[in-house]
Scaffold this active site. Sequence first.
Site, PDB file in Angstrom:
ATOM      1  N   VAL A  20       5.969  52.021  74.475  1.00 56.81           N
ATOM      2  CA  VAL A  20       7.126  51.527  75.214  1.00 56.81           C
ATOM      3  C   VAL A  20       8.202  52.611  75.304  1.00 56.81           C
ATOM      4  O   VAL A  20       8.810  52.810  76.360  1.00 56.81           O
ATOM      5  CB  VAL A  20       7.687  50.229  74.588  1.00 56.81           C
ATOM      6  CG1 VAL A  20       8.940  49.758  75.325  1.00 56.81           C
ATOM      7  CG2 VAL A  20       6.632  49.131  74.592  1.00 56.81           C
ATOM      8  N   CYS A  21       8.420  53.349  74.231  1.00 59.19           N
ATOM      9  CA  CYS A  21       9.423  54.419  74.227  1.00 59.19           C
ATOM     10  C   CYS A  21       9.034  55.532  75.206  1.00 59.19           C
ATOM     11  O   CYS A  21       9.883  56.060  75.930  1.00 59.19           O
ATOM     12  CB  CYS A  21       9.584  54.990  72.823  1.00 59.19           C
ATOM     13  SG  CYS A  21      10.109  53.777  71.597  1.00 59.19           S
ATOM     14  N   ASP A  22       7.768  55.871  75.220  1.00 66.80           N
ATOM     15  CA  ASP A  22       7.233  56.855  76.157  1.00 66.80           C
ATOM     16  C   ASP A  22       7.499  56.393  77.587  1.00 66.80           C
ATOM     17  O   ASP A  22       8.043  57.133  78.417  1.00 66.80           O
ATOM     18  CB  ASP A  22       5.736  57.027  75.894  1.00 66.80           C
ATOM     19  CG  ASP A  22       5.056  57.993  76.828  1.00 66.80           C
ATOM     20  OD1 ASP A  22       5.071  57.772  78.054  1.00 66.80           O
ATOM     21  OD2 ASP A  22       4.452  58.966  76.339  1.00 66.80           O
TER      22      ASP A  22
END
EC number: 1.11.1.24
Length: 173
Positions: free
Chosen positions: A64-66
């Site tokens: 999700v951060c990517d």
Amino acid sequence: MVQERTGVATLAGQAITLLGPELKIGDKAPDFRISRELLTEVSLADYKGKIKLISVVPSLDTGVCDAQTRRFNQEAANLGENVVILTISVDLPFAQSRFCTTAGIDKVVALSDYKHRSFGQAYGVLIKELQLDQRAIFIVDADDTIRYVEYLKEMTDHPDYEAALQASRDLVG
């Protein structure tokens, strides 16, 4: 003493404790000391006069951060010269640099909260149990007033990209 907020966020459904205040629209953006590189620190003042889209992620090494960082990097060109996108995590500056190079992130500024955790505490996103920053989005205007806030209730959820981007566009005029 640092404020502890419980019952406001989870990680995979498990309650986590956030340290620091819950910021609101209209609040003056708190200052912070954060690493741009291993030996270089910056603060809110380094971005004075710019609209700041602050994308907070726990770690760039997660899906999700990517995706969040890539999305804001793609949208950066559409926001104009007066908007700076800051992605903040507690990843070491070396890991952030490697991620940005590998992922082709060239419009987002990656900043690391690893050394002082001052951003996490000032913006109310530092997770007590993990010492990571909880996913959140802040839009701060050129005069350092908060104009948009999204604290994610579940750390693994995506933020509302469209709402954050629209709030940034609205400030550009």
